[in-house]
Design a protein around this motif. Structure first.
Motif, PDB file in Angstrom:
ATOM      1  N   GLU A 294      -3.619 -14.181 -20.854  1.00  0.00           N
ATOM      2  CA  GLU A 294      -4.092 -15.408 -21.117  1.00  0.00           C
ATOM      3  C   GLU A 294      -3.301 -16.305 -20.204  1.00  0.00           C
ATOM      4  O   GLU A 294      -3.354 -17.607 -20.067  1.00  0.00           O
ATOM      5  N   GLN A 295      -2.654 -15.710 -19.184  1.00  0.00           N
ATOM      6  CA  GLN A 295      -1.992 -16.449 -17.891  1.00  0.00           C
ATOM      7  C   GLN A 295      -2.720 -16.139 -16.642  1.00  0.00           C
ATOM      8  O   GLN A 295      -2.940 -14.850 -16.422  1.00  0.00           O
ATOM      9  N   ALA A 296      -2.627 -16.993 -15.797  1.00  0.00           N
ATOM     10  CA  ALA A 296      -3.166 -16.507 -14.407  1.00  0.00           C
ATOM     11  C   ALA A 296      -1.787 -15.960 -13.690  1.00  0.00           C
ATOM     12  O   ALA A 296      -0.573 -15.999 -14.126  1.00  0.00           O
ATOM     13  N   GLY A 297      -2.229 -14.952 -12.891  1.00  0.00           N
ATOM     14  CA  GLY A 297      -1.064 -14.215 -12.111  1.00  0.00           C
ATOM     15  C   GLY A 297      -1.684 -14.190 -10.582  1.00  0.00           C
ATOM     16  O   GLY A 297      -2.314 -14.920 -10.165  1.00  0.00           O
ATOM     17  N   THR A 298      -1.196 -13.126  -9.914  1.00  0.00           N
ATOM     18  CA  THR A 298      -1.634 -13.022  -8.434  1.00  0.00           C
ATOM     19  C   THR A 298      -2.999 -12.563  -8.338  1.00  0.00           C
ATOM     20  O   THR A 298      -3.415 -11.442  -8.972  1.00  0.00           O
ATOM     21  N   PRO A 299      -3.829 -13.175  -7.691  1.00  0.00           N
ATOM     22  CA  PRO A 299      -5.316 -12.903  -7.638  1.00  0.00           C
ATOM     23  C   PRO A 299      -5.336 -11.494  -6.919  1.00  0.00           C
ATOM     24  O   PRO A 299      -4.765 -11.052  -6.299  1.00  0.00           O
ATOM     25  N   TYR A 300      -6.433 -10.717  -7.739  1.00  0.00           N
ATOM     26  CA  TYR A 300      -6.527  -9.185  -7.112  1.00  0.00           C
ATOM     27  C   TYR A 300      -7.741  -9.276  -6.366  1.00  0.00           C
ATOM     28  O   TYR A 300      -8.590  -9.973  -6.321  1.00  0.00           O
ATOM     29  N   ARG A 301      -7.454  -8.507  -5.120  1.00  0.00           N
ATOM     30  CA  ARG A 301      -8.705  -8.604  -4.078  1.00  0.00           C
ATOM     31  C   ARG A 301      -9.330  -7.034  -3.948  1.00  0.00           C
ATOM     32  O   ARG A 301      -8.267  -6.169  -3.808  1.00  0.00           O
ATOM     33  N   PRO A 302     -10.315  -7.006  -4.029  1.00  0.00           N
ATOM     34  CA  PRO A 302     -11.490  -7.765  -4.056  1.00  0.00           C
ATOM     35  C   PRO A 302     -11.635  -8.319  -5.420  1.00  0.00           C
ATOM     36  O   PRO A 302     -11.446  -7.745  -6.335  1.00  0.00           O
ATOM     37  N   ALA A 303     -12.050  -9.634  -5.386  1.00  0.00           N
ATOM     38  CA  ALA A 303     -12.200 -10.419  -6.880  1.00  0.00           C
ATOM     39  C   ALA A 303     -13.100  -9.635  -7.555  1.00  0.00           C
ATOM     40  O   ALA A 303     -14.258  -9.145  -7.303  1.00  0.00           O
ATOM     41  N   LYS A 304     -12.780  -9.328  -8.976  1.00  0.00           N
ATOM     42  CA  LYS A 304     -13.522  -9.053 -10.041  1.00  0.00           C
ATOM     43  C   LYS A 304     -13.277  -9.523 -11.477  1.00  0.00           C
ATOM     44  O   LYS A 304     -12.004  -9.985 -11.585  1.00  0.00           O
ATOM     45  N   SER A 305     -14.262  -9.382 -12.162  1.00  0.00           N
ATOM     46  CA  SER A 305     -13.746  -9.847 -13.487  1.00  0.00           C
ATOM     47  C   SER A 305     -13.104  -9.140 -14.326  1.00  0.00           C
ATOM     48  O   SER A 305     -12.974  -7.575 -13.760  1.00  0.00           O
ATOM     49  N   VAL A 306     -12.310  -9.209 -15.429  1.00  0.00           N
ATOM     50  CA  VAL A 306     -11.657  -8.369 -16.061  1.00  0.00           C
ATOM     51  C   VAL A 306     -12.585  -7.079 -16.840  1.00  0.00           C
ATOM     52  O   VAL A 306     -12.152  -6.020 -16.703  1.00  0.00           O
ATOM     53  N   GLY A 307     -13.853  -7.668 -17.163  1.00  0.00           N
ATOM     54  CA  GLY A 307     -14.671  -6.467 -17.773  1.00  0.00           C
ATOM     55  C   GLY A 307     -15.027  -5.632 -16.765  1.00  0.00           C
ATOM     56  O   GLY A 307     -15.265  -4.459 -16.907  1.00  0.00           O
ATOM     57  N   GLU A 308     -15.441  -5.994 -15.310  1.00  0.00           N
ATOM     58  CA  GLU A 308     -15.740  -5.254 -14.351  1.00  0.00           C
ATOM     59  C   GLU A 308     -14.949  -4.363 -14.185  1.00  0.00           C
ATOM     60  O   GLU A 308     -14.968  -3.170 -13.841  1.00  0.00           O
ATOM     61  N   PHE A 309     -13.506  -4.694 -14.078  1.00  0.00           N
ATOM     62  CA  PHE A 309     -12.486  -3.813 -13.594  1.00  0.00           C
ATOM     63  C   PHE A 309     -12.176  -2.584 -14.603  1.00  0.00           C
ATOM     64  O   PHE A 309     -11.846  -1.651 -14.232  1.00  0.00           O
ATOM     65  N   LEU A 310     -12.290  -3.060 -16.082  1.00  0.00           N
ATOM     66  CA  LEU A 310     -11.942  -2.423 -16.968  1.00  0.00           C
ATOM     67  C   LEU A 310     -12.935  -1.177 -17.095  1.00  0.00           C
ATOM     68  O   LEU A 310     -12.715   0.010 -17.127  1.00  0.00           O
ATOM     69  N   GLU A 311     -14.339  -1.745 -16.832  1.00  0.00           N
ATOM     70  CA  GLU A 311     -15.448  -0.405 -16.889  1.00  0.00           C
ATOM     71  C   GLU A 311     -15.248   0.275 -15.547  1.00  0.00           C
ATOM     72  O   GLU A 311     -15.374   1.676 -15.798  1.00  0.00           O
ATOM     73  N   GLU A 312     -15.181  -0.050 -14.433  1.00  0.00           N
ATOM     74  CA  GLU A 312     -14.772   0.543 -13.233  1.00  0.00           C
ATOM     75  C   GLU A 312     -13.701   1.641 -13.550  1.00  0.00           C
ATOM     76  O   GLU A 312     -13.805   2.804 -13.035  1.00  0.00           O
ATOM     77  N   CYS A 313     -12.382   1.185 -13.803  1.00  0.00           N
ATOM     78  CA  CYS A 313     -11.348   1.964 -14.014  1.00  0.00           C
ATOM     79  C   CYS A 313     -11.653   3.417 -14.923  1.00  0.00           C
ATOM     80  O   CYS A 313     -11.281   4.235 -14.677  1.00  0.00           O
ATOM     81  N   ILE A 314     -12.071   2.843 -16.056  1.00  0.00           N
ATOM     82  CA  ILE A 314     -12.428   3.910 -17.213  1.00  0.00           C
ATOM     83  C   ILE A 314     -13.377   4.859 -16.634  1.00  0.00           C
ATOM     84  O   ILE A 314     -13.318   6.209 -16.552  1.00  0.00           O
TER      85      ILE A 314
END
Length: 116
Positions: free
Chosen positions: A23-43
């Motif tokens: 619910e809070q902003a943090g250090t931007p992840y690069r390359p930019a991805k959405s939470v959903g994209e990153f979740l699917e890719e990691c799993i």
């Protein structure tokens, strides 16, 4: 296989306890991805690694794993529903990566029990 195990319930609880991080902003992840994209890719990465490591798995076992992974991704998408399209931060990526590793660990244990 794993969805009905206590370890999976603990993962859902762990994610729920860390929802404030999403619910809070943090250090931007690069390359930019959405939470959903990153979740699917990691799993997906972890499940590919699981299947690569366990060459003795039969097709029906792999199918069962894929069905369970679909359910897991769905559950996590439900928990993270309101933030799935948000750009992921490094801190959020770290939690999701850790959860993906724990999911793989659950499957490693289930596969070991299955093949014994």
């Amino acid at each position: 296989m794993v969805i009905d195990k206590p370890g999976y319930e603990h993962l859902i609880q762990f994610l729920t306890e860390n929802l404030a991080l999403f619910e809070q902003a943090g250090t931007p992840y690069r390359p930019a991805k959405s939470v959903g994209e990153f979740l699917e890719e990691c799993i997906a990465e972890q499940i590919i690694q699981l299947c690569t490591q366990h060459t003795e798995l039969e097709m029906n076992h792999r199918s069962l794993i894929i069905r369970e992974v679909d359910g897991i991704v769905y559950d996590f998408q439900e928990v993270l529903g309101s933030v799935l399209d948000n750009e992921i931060s490094c801190e959020q990526a770290e939690i999701i990566h850790e959860i993906a590793l724990l999911i793989k660990n659950l499957f490693d244990n289930a596969v070991a029990a299955l093949l014994d």
